[in-house]
Design an enzyme around this catalytic site. Structure first.
Site, mmCIF file in Angstrom:
data_model
loop_
_atom_site.group_PDB
_atom_site.id
_atom_site.type_symbol
_atom_site.label_atom_id
_atom_site.label_comp_id
_atom_site.label_asym_id
_atom_site.label_seq_id
_atom_site.Cartn_x
_atom_site.Cartn_y
_atom_site.Cartn_z
ATOM 1 C CE1 TYR A 1 -6.663 3.091 -0.761
ATOM 2 C CE2 TYR A 1 -4.284 3.215 -0.418
ATOM 3 C CZ TYR A 1 -5.395 2.542 -0.896
ATOM 4 O OH TYR A 1 -5.250 1.332 -1.479
ATOM 5 C CD GLU B 1 -2.936 -0.867 -0.175
ATOM 6 O OE1 GLU B 1 -2.970 0.242 -0.749
ATOM 7 O OE2 GLU B 1 -3.570 -1.854 -0.591
ATOM 8 C CG ASP C 1 -7.730 4.566 -4.576
ATOM 9 O OD1 ASP C 1 -8.967 4.541 -4.747
ATOM 10 O OD2 ASP C 1 -6.961 3.799 -5.181
#
Length: 425
Positions: free
Chosen positions: A131, A48, A149
């Site tokens: 996020y 991520e 996102d």
DNA sequence: AAGTCGGGGAG
DNA sequence: CTCCCAGACTT
């Protein structure tokens, strides 16, 4: 039933339809990605961070190398920072790498090396924002948190025909509330990934592929025929141009076969990365085309004085090549000059011995207003004051083999490889 | 709210 | 060329 009530009911039906068919589509169509092969929270976390502002195809090889080199939180926490940065070389946004290692130390010391699964703890990790916190919590722990996102905002703005500017802060908060309502019971991880997968594969920024879209039937933008004009987003300011002169200094004597590199300051643009030394080029003459080279002799003289001031004893020999490097907010045009290392003579003697001719040439023309010899270079807005003031940074002489020990921005990686190719070394 | 942080792929 | 990408941090 009132009109409002009917509208609310229709909205509710559209939401249920969306969640159900999107999830079904995802289970059939999801890509086989390295971080989807296990449910290791550390892997999810690394992926991520790498995926911030970066495409999946770019990340895959970096992810594989990274977890091979740093297989656990503790391995990352205990690694030398240069190794982490080298592993990030070419991926961009290098503060991500530094923040990631800082966060690995947090996890090691505060949570016994286990990625935490509660909201406040995850959000408290360096480099983890709204996020990424939602992504880790939902994908690694299946917690019902939204992960909004750019993909998600695009998909939701179209499906629900939301015309808010997605570049504005409050819009993301609104989208998060909506996204949270859509998460099916017990399916947070798959659903959030499905939302992003749809944005990446079907509901793309330009010419969305609506026909194979699993939720086209109730997509408000599609039904209104305005899917191509969503999402609404104010466009970014164009990057400012910066002309710079770079020195490729070839070593002599004990430095033969090597070139000079230096390390950038610990903060700011390309923090702690290595580079060829470079300095602002004087503003182009009035009427001159932007990007035009200075007259050769004047350029060499300017570069010589920049190097001298930085404690680099070298003689510019001529223009080698130009290179461009684009950042989000700056565009560098680098004019690269080949230079030869010289013995460290007293500056005044060196100048008279080697540069008499060039100075005579300069006196009659273009740069008559230049500062006197040995005076500090005139300061003008370079846009990179930190680096220009940090000429005291570490310097090294390296050959091609040594490049594996230093992290370079791509533009310098390419220049160095071109040079060593040219030399056949 | 606006600016600072890379680099590359798609159209 | 332009746009924007599984954004976060600083001011």
């Amino acid at each position: 039933m009132t009109t409002d009530e009917k509208h609310i009911e229709a909205q509710q039906e559209a939401k249920l339809f969306f969640s159900r068919f999107l999830l079904e589509w995802y289970h059939l169509q999801k890509r086989d990605l390295p971080w989807r092969r296990h449910r290791n929270p550390y892997y999810i976390w690394i992926s991520e961070i790498m995926l911030q502002q970066t495409r999946v195809d770019t990340v895959i090889p970096y992810f594989n190398r990274f977890i091979e080199q740093f297989p656990t939180v503790e391995a990352l926490a205990d690694a030398p920072e240069e190794e982490v940065l080298k592993c990030w070389e070419g991926l961009g946004y290098y503060s991500r790498a530094r923040n990631l290692q800082h966060a690995a130390k947090q996890v090691k010391e505060l949570y016994g090396g286990l990625v935490p699964d509660d909201r406040d703890a995850v959000f408290g990790l360096k480099g983890v924002g709204p996020y990424t916190a939602g992504a880790i919590l939902s994908i690694a722990f299946n917690r019902p948190e939204p992960a909004v996102d750019g993909n998600v905002m695009r998909v939701l703005s179209r499906y629900f025909l939301i015309e808010d500017d997605i570049a504005k802060g409050p819009t993301r908060v609104k989208m998060e509330k909506l996204a949270a309502e859509l998460i099916p019971e017990g399916e947070a991880g798959s659903f959030n990934q499905a939302l992003m997968e749809l944005g990446a594969l079907i509901c793309t920024p330009k010419s969305p592929r609506c026909l194979p879209c699993p939720v086209m039937e109730h997509c408000a933008a599609r039904l209104a025929g305005c899917e191509a004009s969503l999402p609404v987003k104010t466009k970014a300011k164009p990057p400012r141009p910066e002309e710079r002169m770079a020195a490729l200094v070839e070593g002599r004597g004990e430095h033969a076969g090597r070139v000079l590199i230096r390390q950038r300051p610990t903060s700011g643009l390309l923090a702690r990365m290595w580079e060829l030394p470079h300095w602002p080029a004087p503003p182009a003459e009035a009427g001159g085309a932007r990007g035009a080279l200075l007259p050769e002799a004047a350029a060499l003289d300017r570069l010589r004085r920049s190097m001298s001031q930085a404690g680099i004893h070298a003689r510019p020999e001529g223009h080698w090549m130009a290179a461009e490097h684009t950042f989000s907010h700056i565009v560098w045009t680098l004019q690269v000059y080949r230079c030869r290392e010289e013995a460290a003579l007293p500056l005044a003697a060196e100048s008279r011995a080697v540069y008499g001719a060039a100075q005579a040439e300069r006196a009659d023309g273009a740069l008559g207003a230049q500062p006197a010899e040995d005076a500090p270079l005139a300061l003008f807005d370079s846009g990179d004051a930190a680096a220009d003031a940090a000429d005291s940074g570490a310097q090294r002489w390296i050959n091609r083999e040594d490049m594996k020990n230093y992290a370079f921005p791509n533009v310098f990686l390419k220049l160095l490889n071109s040079y060593f190719d040219e030399q056949g070394t």
